[in-house]
Design a protein around this motif. Structure first.
Motif, mmCIF file in Angstrom:
data_model
loop_
_atom_site.group_PDB
_atom_site.id
_atom_site.type_symbol
_atom_site.label_atom_id
_atom_site.label_comp_id
_atom_site.label_asym_id
_atom_site.label_seq_id
_atom_site.Cartn_x
_atom_site.Cartn_y
_atom_site.Cartn_z
ATOM 1 N N ARG A 65 0.831 -1.208 0.000
ATOM 2 C CA ARG A 65 0.000 0.000 0.000
ATOM 3 C C ARG A 65 0.867 1.260 0.000
ATOM 4 O O ARG A 65 0.597 2.230 -0.714
ATOM 5 N N HIS A 66 1.933 1.241 0.793
ATOM 6 C CA HIS A 66 2.842 2.390 0.838
ATOM 7 C C HIS A 66 3.565 2.567 -0.495
ATOM 8 O O HIS A 66 3.676 3.689 -1.003
ATOM 9 N N ARG A 70 1.187 3.893 -3.056
ATOM 10 C CA ARG A 70 0.882 5.302 -2.723
ATOM 11 C C ARG A 70 1.964 6.242 -3.245
ATOM 12 O O ARG A 70 1.680 7.352 -3.702
ATOM 13 N N TYR A 96 -2.726 4.640 -7.487
ATOM 14 C CA TYR A 96 -1.768 5.746 -7.361
ATOM 15 C C TYR A 96 -2.415 7.101 -7.619
ATOM 16 O O TYR A 96 -2.192 8.061 -6.878
ATOM 17 N N SER A 135 -5.126 8.536 -4.819
ATOM 18 C CA SER A 135 -4.462 8.260 -3.535
ATOM 19 C C SER A 135 -5.292 8.700 -2.339
ATOM 20 O O SER A 135 -5.163 8.133 -1.247
ATOM 21 N N LEU A 191 -7.387 5.830 -1.568
ATOM 22 C CA LEU A 191 -6.518 4.786 -1.038
ATOM 23 C C LEU A 191 -6.237 5.005 0.449
ATOM 24 O O LEU A 191 -6.240 4.056 1.240
ATOM 25 N N ASP A 192 -6.017 6.268 0.824
ATOM 26 C CA ASP A 192 -5.721 6.574 2.229
ATOM 27 C C ASP A 192 -6.898 6.267 3.154
ATOM 28 O O ASP A 192 -6.704 6.010 4.344
#
Length: 595
Positions: free
Chosen positions: A15-16, A19, A567, A570, A573-574
């Motif tokens: 995930r990081h 990102r 990506y 994002s 995603l967060d």
């Protein structure tokens, strides 16, 4: 529990990496390698010192259940992308939307098509979200249409819910008979097409640069100048440092960090403005750099430096430089405004009109200040200054054959007036959408100046453009609802200082006005769906070039789509819940471990 902890650790690390747009794999991922790739190295760092994690991952995990293989990495990225897309579809709900589409080649020379959805969320905000990117075999309109429909159906959407189309002006996109626009309109008459405003603005600038001989020659000269100076970075940097030491350039935080000559791009004319804006600041350093190249270089570079130096040390070059800075300053501000994600079509029309008025004002009142700035620049840089009362002599032509015109006529009429007039003419011819009946009706929703543009007849006409949203019975109810609505908002202080339809939409949600005026709110949302620019799609391609670079050129099409969706979006995603990603990953196929 060990399997859950191990899987959660892998998800956190991937995930990081997603990102940040970082590659997961490494060149050598063996245990003896000093660098096993971003994912493995981050997992080692993540587990270090954490007893509950370190004891169940990597060496301490079963050999057949380490959750670090390339297939596992791809599945996790796919699970993350699926959850991001699911959030976007959930945000749209059963509402209608618009599509923004464009295609570009990736680093593997594959044609990729990106689809961005434009919609209004429950809070009244205009959103533009990436739905997906797909490899296409060719760029024919029918191929694009079939791929768009396939992606929409895959995500539970359909062509019938499209209320706007935004593309560039390519014939396969905007063709009246067989273009993508026409194919979608044949199935859905309410999917109104708007040619990307930012793209049209680029075309106006390109037209002026190509049609006016002096301006075309000027930009050719600037390109040659950048090629010469850009190839001598050390010399140029040394001259900038020297200028700083001599006090020719100001120092301070944020200054001179981008003082240089950027390589301009024909599809992004803001780069031309940045280049021209920096040129007067470092002009003397550029001259010194060219002098060094002329004396030290060998072969063609020596001759090119000599010719370029002769051309840029003239009054003509200085004059056209300042004219184009003035013109591009106006169009550059317009371009930046048009590329905002929440821009609405009515405000875009106002911005275009404002740019036209500013250009007209520059033509009527800008000559004296322009000439003063050119003369001041020439004095500072010791350049020759033309006497405006003398006859203009075209270089290379015998004086006896010269036209009997003064320098004043040449620079003021043939250059300044002509360039501004050409820009105005191109803006008027390119932006013909502002006169269409649909956009004139949409403009009546504008809340500026206490709803001065409100026109009930045109708003009733606007409803007829969307038969799927407004039945005959709805239009009958809309008539009295508009009367009540305009009286209500004009007497409500919360609506007196609104600027643009986006503000109106958000305030109607905050003030709960969408409940007593549902039909009016429906009109407002439909107005916001009309696309203004395809800048969001262009940003996707910029991200694509970052994600799929030359070192990652073998990335699969599905992998590229999954990585890009996560990506680019994002912020979604967060906000994703880890448990949702875990369950999606687990449900994709039969796993050795169970949660």
């Amino acid at each position: 529990m060990d399997y859950r902890i191990r899987l959660q650790a892998s998800i956190d690390c991937i995930r990081h990496c997603v990102r940040q747009g970082q590659a997961l794999r490494g060149h050598d991922e063996s245990e003896s390698s000093k660098n096993r790739g971003n994912f493995i190295e981050l997992l080692k760092f993540h587990a270090r010192g954490r007893e509950g994690v370190e004891s169940v991952v990597l060496r301490n995990a079963p050999k057949n259940l380490q959750m670090t293989s390339p297939d596992i990495q791809k599945d996790i990225v796919h699970a993350i992308a699926s959850e991001v897309t699911k959030q976007i579809i959930c945000d749209i709900g059963d509402d209608v939307f618009s599509i923004l589409v464009d295609e570009a080649r990736d680093t593997s020379i594959k044609e990729q098509m990106a689809i961005v959805l434009r919609y209004v969320n429950d809070e009244g905000y205009v959103m533009e979200r990436l739905l997906g990117i797909a490899h296409i075999s060719d760029t024919k309109a029918l191929t694009l249409k079939m791929e768009i429909e396939s992606i929409l159906v895959r995500n539970g959407l359909s062509l019938s819910r499209i209320r706007g189309q935004g593309y560039d002006g390519a014939s396969n996109m905007s063709g009246e008979i067989n273009g993508l626009k026409a194919l979608i309109l044949a199935e859905n008459s309410s999917a109104y097409y708007v040619h990307c405003f930012a793209h049209q603005l680029q075309l106006t600038l390109v037209a002026v640069a190509k049609q006016h001989g002096d301006v075309s020659g000027f930009f050719t000269l600037v390109t040659n100048l950048i090629n010469l100076v850009g190839g001598s970075c050390k010399r140029m940097a040394a001259k900038v440092v020297e200028a700083l030491c001599c006090g020719e350039l100001e120092t301070g935080r944020g200054l001179n960090q981008e003082v240089g000559l950027k390589r301009p791009c024909d599809t992004r004319w803001g780069s031309h403005f940045d280049t021209l804006l920096n040129l007067p600041v470092i002009y003397s350093s550029v001259i010194d750099c060219l002098d060094i190249i002329k004396s030290e270089a060998k072969g063609e570079a020596k001759g090119e430096a000599y010719v370029t130096l002769m051309c840029i040390k003239t009054f003509d070059f200085a004059f056209i430089l300042h004219v184009m800075i003035k013109v591009l300053a106006i169009t550059n501000e317009l371009s930046k405004s048009l590329k905002r994600k929440d821009q609405d079509i009515v405000n875009a029309m106002h911005l275009v009109r404002g740019a036209k008025l500013r250009l007209q004002d520059l033509r009527d009142k800008g000559w004296e200040s322009l000439l003063d700035s050119v003369v001041l620049f020439c004095k500072k840089e010791c350049l020759p200054i033309s006497n405006m009362d003398e006859l203009y002599i075209l270089s290379g032509r015998p004086r006896r054959n010269a036209q009997q015109i003064t320098n004043m006529h040449h620079y003021k009429v043939e250059l300044f007036y002509t360039v501004v007039d050409m820009q105005l003419q191109e803006l008027n011819s390119r932006f013909d959408e502002v006169n269409t009946e649909l956009l004139c009706c949409v403009a009546c929703l504008n809340p500026d100046d206490a709803f001065v543009d409100f026109d009930k007849k045109r708003l009733l006409k606007l409803a007829t453009f969307y038969p799927s949203e407004f039945s005959d019975d709805d239009i009958l109810h809309l008539d009295p609802q508009l009367d009540t609505y305009i009286f209500d908002v004009k007497t409500d202080n919360r609506f007196t200082k609104l600027k643009g339809i986006p503000d109106l939409c958000r305030e109607m949600v905050v003030a709960k006005k969408f409940r007593p005026f549902p039909l009016v709110y429906r009109l407002v949302k439909l107005a916001l769906l009309l696309p203004v620019a395809t800048a969001s799609v262009e940003r996707v391609f910029s991200a694509m070039n970052y994600v799929k670079n030359t070192l990652r050129s073998r990335m699969s099409d599905e992998g590229l789509n999954d990585f890009l969706v996560a990506y680019v979006e994002s912020d979604i995603l967060d906000r994703l819940d880890d448990e949702c990603i875990l369950q999606t990953f687990q449900d994709m196929k039969t796993r050795r471990g169970s949660l």
